[in-house]
Scaffold this active site. Structure first.
Site, PDB file in Angstrom:
ATOM      1  N   LYS A 104       0.619  -1.224   0.093  1.00 35.00           N
ATOM      2  CA  LYS A 104      -0.165   0.133   0.147  1.00 35.00           C
ATOM      3  C   LYS A 104       0.763   1.196  -0.126  1.00 35.00           C
ATOM      4  O   LYS A 104       0.673   2.169  -0.865  1.00 35.00           O
ATOM      5  CB  LYS A 104      -0.998   0.133   1.204  1.00 35.00           C
ATOM      6  CG  LYS A 104      -2.165  -1.000   1.092  1.00 35.00           C
ATOM      7  CD  LYS A 104      -2.799  -1.264   2.276  1.00 35.00           C
ATOM      8  CE  LYS A 104      -3.838  -2.311   2.114  1.00 35.00           C
ATOM      9  NZ  LYS A 104      -4.653  -2.821   3.404  1.00 35.00           N
ATOM     10  N   GLN A 110      -4.960  -1.417   9.621  1.00 40.68           N
ATOM     11  CA  GLN A 110      -4.736  -2.703   8.847  1.00 40.68           C
ATOM     12  C   GLN A 110      -5.400  -3.710   9.644  1.00 40.68           C
ATOM     13  O   GLN A 110      -5.038  -3.768  11.093  1.00 40.68           O
ATOM     14  CB  GLN A 110      -3.253  -3.029   8.490  1.00 40.68           C
ATOM     15  CG  GLN A 110      -3.160  -4.364   7.711  1.00 40.68           C
ATOM     16  CD  GLN A 110      -3.344  -4.335   6.371  1.00 40.68           C
ATOM     17  OE1 GLN A 110      -3.614  -3.458   5.677  1.00 40.68           O
ATOM     18  NE2 GLN A 110      -3.638  -5.499   5.731  1.00 40.68           N
ATOM     19  N   ASP A 128     -11.590   2.648   4.086  1.00 43.53           N
ATOM     20  CA  ASP A 128     -11.943   1.413   3.826  1.00 43.53           C
ATOM     21  C   ASP A 128     -13.286   1.342   3.580  1.00 43.53           C
ATOM     22  O   ASP A 128     -13.838   0.120   3.349  1.00 43.53           O
ATOM     23  CB  ASP A 128     -11.568   0.557   5.292  1.00 43.53           C
ATOM     24  CG  ASP A 128     -10.385  -0.285   4.937  1.00 43.53           C
ATOM     25  OD1 ASP A 128     -10.023  -0.410   4.026  1.00 43.53           O
ATOM     26  OD2 ASP A 128      -9.738  -0.323   6.058  1.00 43.53           O
TER      27      ASP A 128
HETATM   28  N1  LIG Z   1      -8.106  -2.205   6.771  1.00 40.75           N
HETATM   29  C1  LIG Z   1      -8.019  -3.256   6.093  1.00 40.75           C
HETATM   30  N2  LIG Z   1      -7.929  -2.940   4.589  1.00 40.75           N
HETATM   31  C2  LIG Z   1      -8.030  -3.901   3.738  1.00 40.75           C
HETATM   32  O1  LIG Z   1      -8.277  -3.652   2.638  1.00 40.75           O
HETATM   33  C3  LIG Z   1      -7.325  -5.073   4.069  1.00 40.75           C
HETATM   34  C4  LIG Z   1      -7.052  -5.073   5.450  1.00 40.75           C
HETATM   35  N3  LIG Z   1      -7.461  -4.369   6.309  1.00 40.75           N
HETATM   36  N4  LIG Z   1      -6.376  -6.366   5.781  1.00 40.75           N
HETATM   37  C5  LIG Z   1      -6.010  -7.574   5.006  1.00 40.75           C
HETATM   38  C6  LIG Z   1      -7.083  -7.497   3.787  1.00 40.75           C
HETATM   39  C7  LIG Z   1      -6.150  -8.291   2.439  1.00 40.75           C
HETATM   40  N5  LIG Z   1      -6.318  -7.155   1.356  1.00 40.75           N
HETATM   41  C8  LIG Z   1      -5.505  -7.311   0.116  1.00 40.75           C
HETATM   42  C9  LIG Z   1      -5.185  -6.479  -0.724  1.00 40.75           C
HETATM   43  C10 LIG Z   1      -4.124  -6.795  -1.609  1.00 40.75           C
HETATM   44  C11 LIG Z   1      -4.274  -8.094  -2.001  1.00 40.75           C
HETATM   45  C12 LIG Z   1      -3.523  -8.365  -3.298  1.00 40.75           C
HETATM   46  O2  LIG Z   1      -3.125  -7.383  -4.110  1.00 40.75           O
HETATM   47  N6  LIG Z   1      -3.352  -9.557  -3.802  1.00 40.75           N
HETATM   48  C13 LIG Z   1      -2.461 -10.016  -4.863  1.00 40.75           C
HETATM   49  C14 LIG Z   1      -1.478 -10.949  -4.540  1.00 40.75           C
HETATM   50  C15 LIG Z   1      -0.338 -10.761  -3.509  1.00 40.75           C
HETATM   51  C16 LIG Z   1       0.168 -11.905  -2.877  1.00 40.75           C
HETATM   52  O3  LIG Z   1       0.730 -12.476  -3.922  1.00 40.75           O
HETATM   53  O4  LIG Z   1       0.294 -12.063  -1.970  1.00 40.75           O
HETATM   54  C17 LIG Z   1      -3.399 -10.852  -5.833  1.00 40.75           C
HETATM   55  O5  LIG Z   1      -4.492 -11.190  -5.411  1.00 40.75           O
HETATM   56  O6  LIG Z   1      -3.067 -10.671  -6.967  1.00 40.75           O
HETATM   57  C18 LIG Z   1      -4.479  -8.921  -1.350  1.00 40.75           C
HETATM   58  C19 LIG Z   1      -5.285  -8.631  -0.385  1.00 40.75           C
HETATM   59  C20 LIG Z   1      -6.560  -5.925   1.896  1.00 40.75           C
HETATM   60  N7  LIG Z   1      -6.991  -5.981   3.305  1.00 40.75           N
END
Ligand SMILES: Nc1nc(=O)c2c([nH]1)NC[C@@H]1CN(c3ccc(C(=O)N[C@@H](CCC(=O)O)C(=O)O)cc3)C=[N+]21
Length: 299
Positions: free
Chosen positions: A54, A98, A121
Protein backbone atom coordinates in the site's frame (compact mmCIF):
# COMPACT_ATOMS: atom_id res chain seq x y z
CA UNK A 1 -16.45 -22.74 -23.72
CA UNK A 2 -13.14 -21.41 -22.52
CA UNK A 3 -13.48 -18.34 -20.32
CA UNK A 4 -11.77 -15.08 -20.92
CA UNK A 5 -9.36 -14.40 -18.05
CA UNK A 6 -10.02 -10.98 -16.55
CA UNK A 7 -6.67 -9.28 -15.99
CA UNK A 8 -7.15 -7.49 -12.67
CA UNK A 9 -3.49 -6.65 -12.44
CA UNK A 10 -3.54 -4.73 -15.72
CA UNK A 11 -6.86 -3.06 -14.91
CA UNK A 12 -5.55 -2.02 -11.49
CA UNK A 13 -2.48 -0.49 -13.13
CA UNK A 14 -4.81 1.53 -15.37
CA UNK A 15 -6.82 2.74 -12.37
CA UNK A 16 -3.64 3.71 -10.53
CA UNK A 17 -2.55 5.64 -13.63
CA UNK A 18 -5.86 7.55 -13.64
CA UNK A 19 -5.45 8.30 -9.93
CA UNK A 20 -1.90 9.55 -10.56
CA UNK A 21 -3.16 11.90 -13.30
CA UNK A 22 -5.78 13.39 -10.99
CA UNK A 23 -3.20 13.73 -8.21
CA UNK A 24 -0.83 15.63 -10.43
CA UNK A 25 -3.64 17.96 -11.57
CA UNK A 26 -4.64 18.52 -7.94
CA UNK A 27 -1.09 19.50 -7.10
CA UNK A 28 -0.67 21.75 -10.14
CA UNK A 29 -4.04 23.50 -9.98
CA UNK A 30 -4.80 23.53 -6.26
CA UNK A 31 -1.47 22.93 -4.55
CA UNK A 32 -2.97 19.99 -2.64
CA UNK A 33 -1.47 16.52 -2.20
CA UNK A 34 -3.74 13.68 -1.07
CA UNK A 35 -2.39 11.86 1.98
CA UNK A 36 -3.07 8.31 3.21
CA UNK A 37 -2.23 7.18 6.74
CA UNK A 38 -1.91 3.45 7.37
CA UNK A 39 -1.85 2.16 10.93
CA UNK A 40 -0.40 -1.26 11.62
CA UNK A 41 -0.72 -2.79 15.08
CA UNK A 42 1.68 -5.64 15.84
CA UNK A 43 3.94 -7.62 13.53
CA UNK A 44 1.81 -10.03 11.53
CA UNK A 45 4.02 -10.91 8.52
CA UNK A 46 1.14 -10.99 6.01
CA UNK A 47 -0.03 -7.56 7.21
CA UNK A 48 3.51 -6.19 6.90
CA UNK A 49 3.55 -7.28 3.25
CA UNK A 50 0.17 -5.67 2.52
CA UNK A 51 1.09 -2.44 4.28
CA UNK A 52 4.37 -2.24 2.34
CA UNK A 53 2.46 -2.76 -0.93
CA UNK A 54 0.00 0.00 0.00
CA UNK A 55 2.84 2.37 0.89
CA UNK A 56 4.61 1.73 -2.43
CA UNK A 57 1.44 2.20 -4.48
CA UNK A 58 0.55 5.40 -2.59
CA UNK A 59 3.93 6.98 -3.23
CA UNK A 60 3.92 5.87 -6.89
CA UNK A 61 0.68 7.76 -7.53
CA UNK A 62 2.19 10.95 -6.11
CA UNK A 63 0.28 10.91 -2.84
CA UNK A 64 1.81 11.23 0.61
CA UNK A 65 2.01 8.04 2.66
CA UNK A 66 2.09 8.17 6.45
CA UNK A 67 2.92 4.88 8.15
CA UNK A 68 2.31 4.32 11.84
CA UNK A 69 3.47 1.08 13.44
CA UNK A 70 2.28 0.39 16.96
CA UNK A 71 3.32 -2.47 19.28
CA UNK A 72 1.00 -5.50 19.47
CA UNK A 73 0.13 -4.66 23.11
CA UNK A 74 -0.79 -1.02 22.46
CA UNK A 75 -3.75 0.11 24.56
CA UNK A 76 -7.01 1.13 22.94
CA UNK A 77 -6.51 4.60 24.46
CA UNK A 78 -3.12 5.03 22.76
CA UNK A 79 -4.44 3.74 19.42
CA UNK A 80 -7.42 6.09 19.66
CA UNK A 81 -5.11 9.00 20.50
CA UNK A 82 -3.26 8.34 17.23
CA UNK A 83 -6.51 8.05 15.26
CA UNK A 84 -7.75 11.33 16.80
CA UNK A 85 -4.52 13.01 15.77
CA UNK A 86 -4.89 11.69 12.19
CA UNK A 87 -8.56 12.74 12.13
CA UNK A 88 -7.45 16.29 12.97
CA UNK A 89 -4.49 16.42 10.56
CA UNK A 90 -5.38 18.39 7.38
CA UNK A 91 -2.61 16.63 5.41
CA UNK A 92 -4.26 13.24 6.03
CA UNK A 93 -7.28 12.58 3.80
CA UNK A 94 -7.55 8.83 4.28
CA UNK A 95 -6.98 6.61 7.33
CA UNK A 96 -6.76 2.83 7.27
CA UNK A 97 -6.07 0.56 10.22
CA UNK A 98 -4.80 -2.74 8.87
CA UNK A 99 -6.83 -5.77 9.94
CA UNK A 100 -6.74 -8.07 11.76
CA UNK A 101 -5.87 -6.18 14.95
CA UNK A 102 -4.75 -8.08 18.09
CA UNK A 103 -7.43 -9.79 20.20
CA UNK A 104 -7.65 -7.14 22.92
CA UNK A 105 -8.76 -4.51 20.37
CA UNK A 106 -12.12 -4.31 18.61
CA UNK A 107 -12.16 -3.70 14.85
CA UNK A 108 -15.64 -2.27 15.14
CA UNK A 109 -14.54 0.28 17.75
CA UNK A 110 -11.40 1.17 15.77
CA UNK A 111 -13.41 1.84 12.60
CA UNK A 112 -15.96 3.86 14.59
CA UNK A 113 -13.17 6.13 15.84
CA UNK A 114 -12.08 7.11 12.30
CA UNK A 115 -13.72 10.25 10.85
CA UNK A 116 -16.21 8.82 8.26
CA UNK A 117 -14.93 11.36 5.72
CA UNK A 118 -11.46 9.79 6.07
CA UNK A 119 -12.66 6.15 6.33
CA UNK A 120 -11.17 5.03 3.00
CA UNK A 121 -11.93 1.39 3.84
CA UNK A 122 -15.60 2.46 3.77
CA UNK A 123 -16.31 0.22 6.76
CA UNK A 124 -17.85 2.68 9.20
CA UNK A 125 -21.53 2.52 10.05
CA UNK A 126 -21.93 5.96 8.47
CA UNK A 127 -20.44 4.88 5.15
CA UNK A 128 -22.40 1.59 5.17
CA UNK A 129 -25.57 3.62 5.76
CA UNK A 130 -24.78 6.10 3.00
CA UNK A 131 -24.21 3.23 0.56
CA UNK A 132 -27.44 1.51 1.59
CA UNK A 133 -29.30 4.82 1.16
CA UNK A 134 -27.78 5.51 -2.25
CA UNK A 135 -25.89 8.56 -1.04
CA UNK A 136 -22.28 9.56 -1.64
CA UNK A 137 -19.94 8.14 0.98
CA UNK A 138 -16.80 6.07 0.73
CA UNK A 139 -17.33 2.55 -0.67
CA UNK A 140 -15.30 -0.45 0.61
CA UNK A 141 -12.31 -1.03 -1.68
CA UNK A 142 -12.76 -4.68 -2.68
CA UNK A 143 -16.44 -4.38 -3.71
CA UNK A 144 -15.64 -1.14 -5.55
CA UNK A 145 -12.83 -2.94 -7.41
CA UNK A 146 -15.16 -5.81 -8.34
CA UNK A 147 -17.77 -3.33 -9.61
CA UNK A 148 -15.17 -1.65 -11.81
CA UNK A 149 -14.10 -5.00 -13.27
CA UNK A 150 -17.73 -5.99 -13.90
CA UNK A 151 -18.68 -2.73 -15.58
CA UNK A 152 -15.62 -3.03 -17.80
CA UNK A 153 -16.29 -6.67 -18.65
CA UNK A 154 -20.08 -6.75 -18.95
CA UNK A 155 -20.98 -3.14 -19.73
CA UNK A 156 -24.44 -2.13 -18.49
CA UNK A 157 -25.37 -4.47 -15.62
CA UNK A 158 -29.10 -3.67 -15.78
CA UNK A 159 -31.35 -6.69 -15.39
CA UNK A 160 -28.57 -9.20 -14.81
CA UNK A 161 -29.02 -11.93 -12.23
CA UNK A 162 -26.20 -11.37 -9.76
CA UNK A 163 -25.39 -13.78 -6.95
CA UNK A 164 -23.03 -12.76 -4.17
CA UNK A 165 -21.87 -15.68 -2.04
CA UNK A 166 -20.86 -14.24 1.34
CA UNK A 167 -22.59 -11.72 3.59
CA UNK A 168 -19.81 -9.93 5.46
CA UNK A 169 -19.92 -6.22 6.26
CA UNK A 170 -16.47 -6.02 4.68
CA UNK A 171 -17.52 -7.44 1.32
CA UNK A 172 -20.79 -9.28 0.70
CA UNK A 173 -23.22 -6.63 1.94
CA UNK A 174 -21.59 -3.64 0.22
CA UNK A 175 -21.10 -5.69 -2.98
CA UNK A 176 -24.81 -6.49 -3.02
CA UNK A 177 -25.65 -2.80 -2.54
CA UNK A 178 -23.43 -1.78 -5.45
CA UNK A 179 -24.92 -4.40 -7.78
CA UNK A 180 -28.42 -3.32 -6.77
CA UNK A 181 -27.50 0.29 -7.50
CA UNK A 182 -26.44 -0.83 -11.00
CA UNK A 183 -29.88 -2.44 -11.49
CA UNK A 184 -28.97 -6.09 -11.06
CA UNK A 185 -31.38 -8.58 -9.51
CA UNK A 186 -29.29 -9.46 -6.49
CA UNK A 187 -29.25 -12.62 -4.40
CA UNK A 188 -27.04 -12.76 -1.33
CA UNK A 189 -26.24 -16.40 -0.56
CA UNK A 190 -23.94 -17.80 2.10
CA UNK A 191 -22.59 -21.01 3.60
CA UNK A 192 -25.97 -21.83 5.18
CA UNK A 193 -28.11 -21.22 2.10
CA UNK A 194 -30.16 -24.18 0.89
CA UNK A 195 -29.02 -25.44 -2.51
CA UNK A 196 -26.03 -23.15 -2.93
CA UNK A 197 -25.04 -24.83 -6.23
CA UNK A 198 -28.55 -24.23 -7.63
CA UNK A 199 -28.53 -20.57 -6.58
CA UNK A 200 -25.11 -20.00 -8.13
CA UNK A 201 -26.16 -21.71 -11.34
CA UNK A 202 -28.78 -18.99 -11.96
CA UNK A 203 -26.21 -16.22 -11.90
CA UNK A 204 -25.19 -14.18 -14.94
CA UNK A 205 -22.75 -12.57 -12.51
CA UNK A 206 -21.33 -14.75 -9.75
CA UNK A 207 -19.25 -13.12 -7.03
CA UNK A 208 -17.64 -15.64 -4.70
CA UNK A 209 -16.51 -14.45 -1.28
CA UNK A 210 -17.25 -17.45 0.91
CA UNK A 211 -13.76 -17.62 2.39
CA UNK A 212 -13.38 -21.31 1.64
CA UNK A 213 -10.77 -22.32 -0.89
CA UNK A 214 -12.06 -23.80 -4.16
CA UNK A 215 -15.57 -24.29 -2.80
CA UNK A 216 -17.39 -23.06 -5.91
CA UNK A 217 -17.35 -25.94 -8.39
CA UNK A 218 -17.36 -25.83 -12.17
CA UNK A 219 -20.86 -27.35 -12.35
CA UNK A 220 -22.23 -24.55 -10.12
CA UNK A 221 -21.64 -22.06 -12.91
CA UNK A 222 -24.08 -21.01 -15.64
CA UNK A 223 -22.42 -21.36 -19.03
CA UNK A 224 -21.12 -17.97 -20.14
CA UNK A 225 -21.43 -16.34 -16.69
CA UNK A 226 -18.98 -13.73 -15.46
CA UNK A 227 -17.26 -15.03 -12.33
CA UNK A 228 -15.47 -12.80 -9.82
CA UNK A 229 -13.35 -14.67 -7.27
CA UNK A 230 -12.76 -12.66 -4.11
CA UNK A 231 -11.21 -15.48 -2.06
CA UNK A 232 -7.57 -15.40 -1.02
CA UNK A 233 -6.45 -18.42 0.95
CA UNK A 234 -2.74 -18.84 1.46
CA UNK A 235 -1.61 -22.48 1.29
CA UNK A 236 1.82 -24.13 1.30
CA UNK A 237 3.23 -24.26 -2.21
CA UNK A 238 2.84 -27.77 -3.67
CA UNK A 239 6.28 -27.79 -5.25
CA UNK A 240 8.37 -25.17 -3.45
CA UNK A 241 8.93 -26.07 0.24
CA UNK A 242 8.72 -23.08 2.61
CA UNK A 243 6.84 -21.00 0.00
CA UNK A 244 3.13 -20.33 -0.16
CA UNK A 245 0.63 -19.70 -2.92
CA UNK A 246 -2.78 -18.09 -3.04
CA UNK A 247 -5.95 -19.87 -4.07
CA UNK A 248 -9.42 -18.49 -4.60
CA UNK A 249 -12.92 -19.56 -3.57
CA UNK A 250 -13.59 -20.90 -7.07
CA UNK A 251 -12.20 -24.14 -8.43
CA UNK A 252 -10.53 -22.26 -11.25
CA UNK A 253 -9.69 -24.99 -13.77
CA UNK A 254 -13.16 -26.52 -14.17
CA UNK A 255 -14.87 -23.13 -13.71
CA UNK A 256 -12.89 -21.59 -16.55
CA UNK A 257 -14.26 -24.24 -18.90
CA UNK A 258 -17.83 -23.12 -18.22
CA UNK A 259 -17.71 -19.39 -17.45
CA UNK A 260 -17.65 -16.67 -20.08
CA UNK A 261 -15.11 -14.66 -18.12
CA UNK A 262 -13.37 -15.22 -14.79
CA UNK A 263 -10.89 -13.49 -12.51
CA UNK A 264 -7.78 -15.45 -11.54
CA UNK A 265 -6.21 -15.61 -8.06
CA UNK A 266 -3.74 -14.03 -7.77
CA UNK A 267 -3.92 -11.26 -10.36
CA UNK A 268 -7.68 -10.65 -10.23
CA UNK A 269 -9.50 -8.83 -7.47
CA UNK A 270 -6.52 -8.39 -5.08
CA UNK A 271 -4.69 -5.70 -7.06
CA UNK A 272 -7.99 -3.83 -7.52
CA UNK A 273 -8.38 -3.55 -3.75
CA UNK A 274 -5.23 -1.47 -3.46
CA UNK A 275 -6.05 0.59 -6.57
CA UNK A 276 -9.46 1.44 -5.07
CA UNK A 277 -7.89 2.40 -1.76
CA UNK A 278 -5.92 5.02 -3.69
CA UNK A 279 -9.04 6.06 -5.61
CA UNK A 280 -10.93 6.48 -2.31
CA UNK A 281 -8.10 8.56 -0.85
CA UNK A 282 -8.22 10.83 -3.92
CA UNK A 283 -12.01 11.11 -3.62
CA UNK A 284 -11.73 11.97 0.08
CA UNK A 285 -9.10 14.63 -0.68
CA UNK A 286 -11.24 16.22 -3.41
CA UNK A 287 -14.22 16.39 -1.06
CA UNK A 288 -12.09 17.77 1.79
CA UNK A 289 -11.07 20.66 -0.46
CA UNK A 290 -14.51 21.19 -1.99
CA UNK A 291 -13.37 20.09 -5.44
CA UNK A 292 -15.15 18.01 -8.09
CA UNK A 293 -14.82 14.26 -7.57
CA UNK A 294 -12.81 12.21 -10.06
CA UNK A 295 -15.04 10.64 -12.73
CA UNK A 296 -14.99 6.86 -13.12
CA UNK A 297 -13.16 6.25 -9.85
CA UNK A 298 -16.19 6.20 -7.57
CA UNK A 299 -19.30 4.03 -7.55
N1 LIG B 1 -8.21 -2.32 6.97
C1 LIG B 1 -7.95 -3.24 6.03
N2 LIG B 1 -8.26 -2.97 4.74
C2 LIG B 1 -7.98 -3.88 3.76
O1 LIG B 1 -8.28 -3.64 2.57
C3 LIG B 1 -7.36 -5.11 4.11
C4 LIG B 1 -7.05 -5.33 5.47
N3 LIG B 1 -7.36 -4.39 6.39
N4 LIG B 1 -6.47 -6.49 5.86
C5 LIG B 1 -6.09 -7.51 4.91
C6 LIG B 1 -6.96 -7.48 3.67
C7 LIG B 1 -6.37 -8.19 2.48
N5 LIG B 1 -6.17 -7.18 1.46
C8 LIG B 1 -5.56 -7.42 0.22
C9 LIG B 1 -5.06 -6.42 -0.58
C10 LIG B 1 -4.39 -6.69 -1.75
C11 LIG B 1 -4.20 -7.99 -2.18
C12 LIG B 1 -3.43 -8.28 -3.41
O2 LIG B 1 -2.94 -7.38 -4.08
N6 LIG B 1 -3.26 -9.56 -3.77
C13 LIG B 1 -2.50 -9.98 -4.93
C14 LIG B 1 -1.38 -10.95 -4.59
C15 LIG B 1 -0.56 -10.61 -3.42
C16 LIG B 1 0.29 -11.81 -3.00
O3 LIG B 1 0.81 -12.51 -3.87
O4 LIG B 1 0.43 -12.00 -1.79
C17 LIG B 1 -3.39 -10.71 -5.90
O5 LIG B 1 -4.43 -11.21 -5.51
O6 LIG B 1 -3.02 -10.77 -7.08
C18 LIG B 1 -4.71 -9.01 -1.40
C19 LIG B 1 -5.39 -8.72 -0.22
C20 LIG B 1 -6.55 -5.97 1.96
N7 LIG B 1 -7.03 -6.08 3.19
Amino acid sequence: MVAQIIDGKAFAAKVRGQVAQHVSALKAQHNQTPGLAVVLVGEDPASEVYVAAKHKATVETGMTSFEHKLPADVSEADLFALIDQLNADPDVHGILCQFPVPEHLSERRVVARIDPAKDVDGLSVVNAGLLASGEAGLVPCTPLGCLMLLRDQVGDLTGKDAVVVGRSNLFGKPMAQLLLRDNCTVTVAHSRSNDLPGICKRADILVAAVGRAQMVQGDWIKPGATVIDVGITRVPHPEKPGKSRLIGDVDFGPASEVAGAITPVPGGVGPMTIACLLANTLTAACRAHGLAEPQGLTA
